[in-house]
Write a protein that holds these residues in place. Structure first.
Motif, short mmCIF file in Angstrom:
data_model
loop_
_atom_site.label_atom_id
_atom_site.label_comp_id
_atom_site.label_asym_id
_atom_site.label_seq_id
_atom_site.Cartn_x
_atom_site.Cartn_y
_atom_site.Cartn_z
N PRO A 80 0.84 -1.21 0.00
CA PRO A 80 0.00 0.00 0.00
C PRO A 80 0.87 1.25 0.00
O PRO A 80 1.97 1.25 0.55
CB PRO A 80 -0.79 -0.12 1.30
CG PRO A 80 0.08 -0.94 2.21
CD PRO A 80 0.78 -1.92 1.30
N PHE A 81 0.38 2.31 -0.61
CA PHE A 81 1.15 3.56 -0.65
C PHE A 81 0.26 4.78 -0.72
O PHE A 81 -0.73 4.82 -1.46
CB PHE A 81 2.10 3.57 -1.86
CG PHE A 81 2.79 4.90 -2.05
CD1 PHE A 81 3.76 5.31 -1.16
CD2 PHE A 81 2.43 5.75 -3.08
CE1 PHE A 81 4.40 6.54 -1.30
CE2 PHE A 81 3.05 6.99 -3.24
CZ PHE A 81 4.04 7.38 -2.35
N SER A 82 0.61 5.78 0.08
CA SER A 82 0.03 7.11 -0.01
C SER A 82 1.10 8.07 0.50
O SER A 82 1.63 7.89 1.61
CB SER A 82 -1.24 7.23 0.84
OG SER A 82 -1.78 8.52 0.75
N LYS A 83 1.45 9.04 -0.29
CA LYS A 83 2.55 9.95 0.07
C LYS A 83 2.29 10.61 1.42
O LYS A 83 1.24 11.20 1.64
CB LYS A 83 2.71 11.02 -1.01
CG LYS A 83 3.88 11.95 -0.75
CD LYS A 83 3.99 13.00 -1.85
CE LYS A 83 5.09 14.01 -1.54
NZ LYS A 83 5.17 15.07 -2.56
N PRO A 84 3.24 10.50 2.35
CA PRO A 84 3.04 11.09 3.68
C PRO A 84 3.05 12.61 3.63
O PRO A 84 3.64 13.22 2.74
CB PRO A 84 4.24 10.56 4.49
CG PRO A 84 5.28 10.24 3.47
CD PRO A 84 4.53 9.80 2.23
N ASP A 85 2.40 13.22 4.59
CA ASP A 85 2.36 14.68 4.66
C ASP A 85 3.71 15.25 5.11
O ASP A 85 4.07 16.36 4.73
CB ASP A 85 1.26 15.14 5.63
CG ASP A 85 -0.13 14.79 5.13
OD1 ASP A 85 -0.32 14.77 3.90
OD2 ASP A 85 -1.01 14.52 5.96
N THR A 86 4.43 14.48 5.92
CA THR A 86 5.74 14.91 6.42
C THR A 86 6.81 13.92 5.98
O THR A 86 6.66 12.71 6.15
CB THR A 86 5.74 14.98 7.97
OG1 THR A 86 4.73 15.89 8.39
CG2 THR A 86 7.09 15.44 8.49
N PHE A 87 7.87 14.44 5.39
CA PHE A 87 9.00 13.60 4.97
C PHE A 87 10.29 14.40 5.06
O PHE A 87 10.33 15.52 4.60
CB PHE A 87 8.80 13.09 3.54
CG PHE A 87 9.99 12.31 3.03
CD1 PHE A 87 10.13 10.97 3.38
CD2 PHE A 87 10.96 12.91 2.25
CE1 PHE A 87 11.25 10.26 2.94
CE2 PHE A 87 12.07 12.20 1.81
CZ PHE A 87 12.21 10.86 2.15
N PRO A 88 11.36 13.82 5.64
CA PRO A 88 11.37 12.49 6.26
C PRO A 88 10.80 12.55 7.68
O PRO A 88 10.77 13.61 8.30
CB PRO A 88 12.86 12.16 6.30
CG PRO A 88 13.53 13.49 6.43
CD PRO A 88 12.70 14.45 5.62
N GLN A 89 10.36 11.41 8.16
CA GLN A 89 9.88 11.31 9.53
C GLN A 89 11.02 10.87 10.46
O GLN A 89 12.04 10.34 10.01
CB GLN A 89 8.71 10.33 9.62
CG GLN A 89 7.45 10.84 8.93
CD GLN A 89 6.22 10.01 9.28
OE1 GLN A 89 6.18 9.31 10.28
NE2 GLN A 89 5.21 10.12 8.44
#
Length: 200
Positions: A80-89
């Motif tokens: 599964p994939f959905s671009k995170p709001d914060t990167f990098p964590q």
């Protein structure tokens, strides 16, 4: 006769480490090899290279390509994939939990689930409540596990892993060490396994 062993160096903030974590266990079982799970921190290593952020943020064109590439490759691997709001964590707490429990049968499930909530559910893995929920879903006691992971002894283990990665010449994640040789990137996993088997 013991099975050949591949060292898998990974960082929880690393997008491509997610790909490897999602497929390395089944691939290792198929190929008859063992995996040595080696969590470490990329931040200090990037700092050595004069970087204060992920290269995917420092170089926007590269970052744009990476997110598209990750979308394609997660689909290829059934992740599964959905671009995170914060990167990098910040994967420090997750790495400490992992290194404190490397001998536990559930640890690889924890690793993969942590990547999944980070890269498909837009959750913040630096949040203790997020990590606690993952541990609960695996039938574990979050309070005890997190408390143990924050001991000075365990913190030192993670520092030692990061220092060892530096000495091995590791500059990114995922990386694989085979007989002292470095292979970098999820797309080099099969090459690393082939190299390992040819010398075992």
């Amino acid at each position: 006769m013991s099975k050949p062993t591949l060292s898998f160096w990974f960082e929880f903030a690393s997008t491509y480490s997610y790909l490897t974590a999602g497929r390395i266990k089944s691939l290792a079982e198929k190929e008859g090899i063992l995996i040595e799970w080696k969590p470490f921190l990329l931040g200090p290593i990037f700092k050595d290279q004069g970087m204060s952020d992920s290269p995917f943020n420092l170089f926007p064109t590269k970052g744009k390509y990476m997110w598209k590439d990750l979308e394609r490759r997660t689909e290829k691997y059934g992740l599964p994939f959905s671009k995170p709001d914060t990167f990098p964590q910040n994967g420090l707490k997750a790495a400490r939990i992992t290194i404190a429990n490397l001998d536990k049968p559930w640890v690889h499930h924890f690793i993969l689930e942590t990547y999944k909530v980070e890269f498909s559910q837009k959750q913040d893995i630096s949040n203790v409540s997020v990590l606690s929920q993952i541990l609960k879903s695996l039938g574990q006691n979050p309070e005890n596990i997190i408390s143990t992971s924050e001991s000075d002894e365990n913190k030192n283990k993670l520092r030692e892993n990061t220092e060892q990665a530096r000495k091995l010449g590791i500059f990114g994640a995922p990386s694989f060490i085979v007989n002292g040789e470095l292979f970098w990137g999820d797309d080099r996993l099969e090459d690393a396994i082939e190299f390992l088997k040819s010398r075992s």
